[in-house]
Design an enzyme around this catalytic site. Structure first.
Site, PDB file in Angstrom:
ATOM      1  N   ASP A 195      50.155  48.283  40.222  1.00 50.99           N
ATOM      2  CA  ASP A 195      50.087  49.375  39.240  1.00 50.99           C
ATOM      3  C   ASP A 195      49.786  50.767  39.817  1.00 50.99           C
ATOM      4  OD1 ASP A 195      50.553  47.386  37.381  1.00 50.99           O
ATOM      5  OD2 ASP A 195      48.447  47.176  36.814  1.00 50.99           O
TER       6      ASP A 195
ATOM      7  N   ARG B  49      41.338  37.176  60.431  1.00 48.02           N
ATOM      8  CA  ARG B  49      41.448  37.322  61.891  1.00 48.02           C
ATOM      9  C   ARG B  49      40.483  38.370  62.428  1.00 48.02           C
ATOM     10  NH1 ARG B  49      47.600  35.629  63.374  1.00 48.02           N
ATOM     11  NH2 ARG B  49      47.290  33.487  62.626  1.00 48.02           N
TER      12      ARG B  49
ATOM     13  N   GLY C 240      67.036  58.350  40.508  1.00 52.44           N
ATOM     14  CA  GLY C 240      67.813  59.409  39.866  1.00 52.44           C
ATOM     15  C   GLY C 240      68.005  59.128  38.381  1.00 52.44           C
TER      16      GLY C 240
ATOM     17  N   ARG D 158      71.601  49.617  26.177  1.00 49.90           N
ATOM     18  CA  ARG D 158      71.269  48.248  26.605  1.00 49.90           C
ATOM     19  C   ARG D 158      69.869  48.282  27.208  1.00 49.90           C
ATOM     20  NH1 ARG D 158      75.368  47.452  24.363  1.00 49.90           N
ATOM     21  NH2 ARG D 158      77.093  46.068  24.880  1.00 49.90           N
TER      22      ARG D 158
ATOM     23  N   GLU E 107      55.907  49.846  30.469  1.00 51.22           N
ATOM     24  CA  GLU E 107      55.630  48.775  29.502  1.00 51.22           C
ATOM     25  C   GLU E 107      54.582  49.238  28.486  1.00 51.22           C
ATOM     26  OE1 GLU E 107      53.795  45.470  31.522  1.00 51.22           O
ATOM     27  OE2 GLU E 107      52.298  46.724  32.482  1.00 51.22           O
TER      28      GLU E 107
ATOM     29  N   THR F 119      47.083  45.724  43.724  1.00 49.43           N
ATOM     30  CA  THR F 119      47.743  45.737  42.412  1.00 49.43           C
ATOM     31  C   THR F 119      49.018  46.565  42.509  1.00 49.43           C
ATOM     32  OG1 THR F 119      47.640  46.672  40.173  1.00 49.43           O
ATOM     33  CG2 THR F 119      46.068  47.557  41.734  1.00 49.43           C
TER      34      THR F 119
ATOM     35  N   ARG G 183      45.039  37.803  55.716  1.00 46.95           N
ATOM     36  CA  ARG G 183      45.231  37.519  57.155  1.00 46.95           C
ATOM     37  C   ARG G 183      44.371  38.447  58.011  1.00 46.95           C
ATOM     38  NH1 ARG G 183      48.500  40.111  60.816  1.00 46.95           N
ATOM     39  NH2 ARG G 183      49.255  38.903  62.594  1.00 46.95           N
TER      40      ARG G 183
ATOM     41  N   SER H 195      38.477  43.618  38.739  1.00 47.41           N
ATOM     42  CA  SER H 195      37.889  42.821  39.828  1.00 47.41           C
ATOM     43  C   SER H 195      36.767  43.600  40.518  1.00 47.41           C
ATOM     44  CB  SER H 195      38.970  42.473  40.856  1.00 47.41           C
ATOM     45  OG  SER H 195      40.057  41.847  40.220  1.00 47.41           O
TER      46      SER H 195
HETATM   47  P1  ADP Z   1      42.391  43.737  37.793  1.00 39.67           P
HETATM   48  O1  ADP Z   1      41.368  43.364  38.786  1.00 39.67           O
HETATM   49  O2  ADP Z   1      43.780  43.653  38.334  1.00 39.67           O
HETATM   50  O3  ADP Z   1      42.093  45.043  37.078  1.00 39.67           O
HETATM   51  P2  ADP Z   1      41.472  42.340  35.416  1.00 39.67           P
HETATM   52  O4  ADP Z   1      41.103  43.580  34.676  1.00 39.67           O
HETATM   53  O5  ADP Z   1      42.158  41.247  34.663  1.00 39.67           O
HETATM   54  O6  ADP Z   1      42.416  42.607  36.662  1.00 39.67           O
HETATM   55  O7  ADP Z   1      40.112  41.783  36.067  1.00 39.67           O
HETATM   56  C1  ADP Z   1      40.152  40.652  36.899  1.00 39.67           C
HETATM   57  C2  ADP Z   1      38.908  39.850  36.691  1.00 39.67           C
HETATM   58  O8  ADP Z   1      37.764  40.613  37.092  1.00 39.67           O
HETATM   59  C3  ADP Z   1      38.611  39.461  35.256  1.00 39.67           C
HETATM   60  O9  ADP Z   1      39.350  38.346  34.827  1.00 39.67           O
HETATM   61  C4  ADP Z   1      37.142  39.126  35.333  1.00 39.67           C
HETATM   62  O10 ADP Z   1      36.952  37.847  35.935  1.00 39.67           O
HETATM   63  C5  ADP Z   1      36.639  40.191  36.333  1.00 39.67           C
HETATM   64  N1  ADP Z   1      36.062  41.311  35.587  1.00 39.67           N
HETATM   65  C6  ADP Z   1      36.716  42.253  34.866  1.00 39.67           C
HETATM   66  N2  ADP Z   1      35.853  43.114  34.281  1.00 39.67           N
HETATM   67  C7  ADP Z   1      34.614  42.705  34.640  1.00 39.67           C
HETATM   68  C8  ADP Z   1      33.283  43.161  34.358  1.00 39.67           C
HETATM   69  N3  ADP Z   1      33.058  44.240  33.570  1.00 39.67           N
HETATM   70  N4  ADP Z   1      32.240  42.507  34.914  1.00 39.67           N
HETATM   71  C9  ADP Z   1      32.454  41.439  35.700  1.00 39.67           C
HETATM   72  N5  ADP Z   1      33.683  40.947  36.005  1.00 39.67           N
HETATM   73  C10 ADP Z   1      34.748  41.554  35.489  1.00 39.67           C
HETATM   74  O1  F6P Z   2      48.192  44.535  36.846  1.00 40.51           O
HETATM   75  C1  F6P Z   2      49.440  44.034  37.242  1.00 40.51           C
HETATM   76  C2  F6P Z   2      50.288  43.694  36.058  1.00 40.51           C
HETATM   77  O2  F6P Z   2      51.523  43.178  36.521  1.00 40.51           O
HETATM   78  C3  F6P Z   2      50.541  44.835  35.070  1.00 40.51           C
HETATM   79  O3  F6P Z   2      51.516  45.730  35.548  1.00 40.51           O
HETATM   80  C4  F6P Z   2      50.943  44.083  33.835  1.00 40.51           C
HETATM   81  O4  F6P Z   2      50.640  44.840  32.682  1.00 40.51           O
HETATM   82  C5  F6P Z   2      50.085  42.843  33.908  1.00 40.51           C
HETATM   83  O5  F6P Z   2      49.678  42.705  35.265  1.00 40.51           O
HETATM   84  C6  F6P Z   2      50.791  41.601  33.471  1.00 40.51           C
HETATM   85  O6  F6P Z   2      49.879  40.561  33.464  1.00 40.51           O
HETATM   86  P1  F6P Z   2      50.271  39.015  33.332  1.00 40.51           P
HETATM   87  O7  F6P Z   2      50.779  38.571  34.676  1.00 40.51           O
HETATM   88  O8  F6P Z   2      49.001  38.354  32.964  1.00 40.51           O
HETATM   89  O9  F6P Z   2      51.347  38.924  32.313  1.00 40.51           O
END
Ligand code: ADP
Ligand code: F6P
Length: 319
Positions: free
Chosen positions: A127, A25, A185, A244, A223, A125, A21, A105
């Site tokens: 993370d 904008r 906590g 659990r 994880e 993200t 957004r 990305s």
């Molecule tokens: P995030 O961006 O959350 O780290 P990914 O590692 O899955 O997620 O990367 C997202 C996308 O970015 C990949 O599916 C691919 O299309 C692109 N990408 C990842 N690594 C590379 C790379 N070394 N060169 C070009 N594109 C990449």
């Molecule tokens: O990067 C975000 C995230 O949710 C991570 O925390 C996790 O390991 C992964 O993506 C899960 O990916 P997917 O949605 O492909 O199962």
């Protein structure tokens, strides 16, 4: 420059829509045309591109997920696939791009910049694994979701003298687990940074039971470390707690973004447009001590991981 594009890539995160957004904008306010690229690099390569008007981003600031859709396209590492992406951008006259995603990305954004399309990365993200930025968009909301769920688990585990083992996301970064352990906590936190020795966990829980006289316990674990169901069984066998396990899973990725994530996304989206207007490319945006800043993606990818020792020690002191 007249036309810019925006795409979301990798795992979605609450607040991505707020960033879209802001980009749309802010771009229009600066006299630009803004194009949405659907489904990340996959849509870019397929030519799934549409112009966005102010109205297209109405009512989305409150929504989780991404209206543009997201995808993972491993083939985007290949030269011919990247060339196709550039060809599609050229066909629309799009000269620059904002990429909202994680470090994977960003690598794609760097490759496109080298091919003449200025790209700016925004950290979207849950993370929190982009070290050059104190926070990534979505982390705060995901943390809030974890807190709400762990609080509920606490009610039942305290009633039954149980130990709840809760697995949270984060990929290879322990921030979600660590921040959750502090804010909920929790008695124990296990992350990629702490390492995992099963015997130590069992001994620690025995200690918590006998020395600290706790009648229930919460263990938060990142994880991809161990099978939490098996761990819970071993806790039942070897300690006085009944174990659990709960895997929170993709619930952590959804929901309306928190105020912090909306604010962060809005500031970063607007800043990305300003950077592109000023001719920047191959950079990513971060927040450091509440200041929005940017640096070269190459440098950002080499940025040393934040040492959380102080927070681990803080958690330890309060158990
Ligand atoms: P995030 O961006 O959350 O780290 P990914 O590692 O899955 O997620 O990367 C997202 C996308 O970015 C990949 O599916 C691919 O299309 C692109 N990408 C990842 N690594 C590379 C790379 N070394 N060169 C070009 N594109 C990449
Ligand atoms: O990067 C975000 C995230 O949710 C991570 O925390 C996790 O390991 C992964 O993506 C899960 O990916 P997917 O949605 O492909 O199962």
């Amino acid at each position: 420059m007249n036309k810019i594009g925006v795409l979301t890539s990798g795992g979605d995160a609450p607040g991505m829509n707020a960033a879209i957004r802001a980009i749309v904008r802010s771009g229009i306010s600066h006299g630009l045309e803004v194009y949405g690229i659907y489904n990340g690099y996959e849509g870019l390569v397929a030519g799934n591109i549409q112009k966005l008007e102010r109205g297209n981003v109405s009512d989305i600031i409150i929504r989780g997920g991404t209206i543009l859709g997201s995808a993972r396209l491993p083939e985007f590492k290949n030269d011919n696939v990247q060339e196709l992406a550039v060809k599609n951008l050229n066909a629309h006259g799009i000269e620059a791009l904002v990429v909202i995603g994680g470090d994977g990305s960003y690598r794609g954004a760097m490759a496109l910049t080298e091919r003449g399309i200025n790209c700016i990365g925004i950290p979207g993200t849950i993370d929190n694994d982009i070290a050059m930025s104190d926070f990534t968009i979505g982390f705060d909301t995901a943390l809030q979701t974890i807190i709400e769920n762990v609080d509920k688990l606490r009610d039942t585990s305290s009633s039954h003298h149980r130990c709840s083992v809760v697995e949270v996301m984060g990929n290879h970064c322990g921030d979600l687990a660590l921040f959750a352990a502090i804010t909920c906590g929790a008695e124990l936190v296990i992350t990629p940074e702490t390492g995992f020795i099963e015997e130590d966990v069992i001994n620690r829980l025995k200690e918590i039971e006998s020395i600290k006289k706790k009648r229930h316990a919460i263990v938060i674990i990142s994880e991809k470390i161990t099978d939490v169901e098996l761990l819970a069984v071993k806790i039942s066998k070897n300690t006085g707690f009944s174990g659990r396990s709960t895997v929170l899973g993709h619930i952590q990725r959804g929901g309306s973004p928190s105020a912090n994530d909306r604010m962060l996304a809005t500031r970063m989206g607007d800043f990305a447009v300003q950077l592109l207007i000023n001719g920047h490319g191959g950079e990513c945006i971060g927040i450091k001590q509440n200041e929005i800043m940017s640096m070269d993606i190459e440098e950002a990818l080499r940025y040393p991981r934040v040492n959380r020792r102080d927070l681990f020690e803080l958690h330890e002191r309060l158990v």
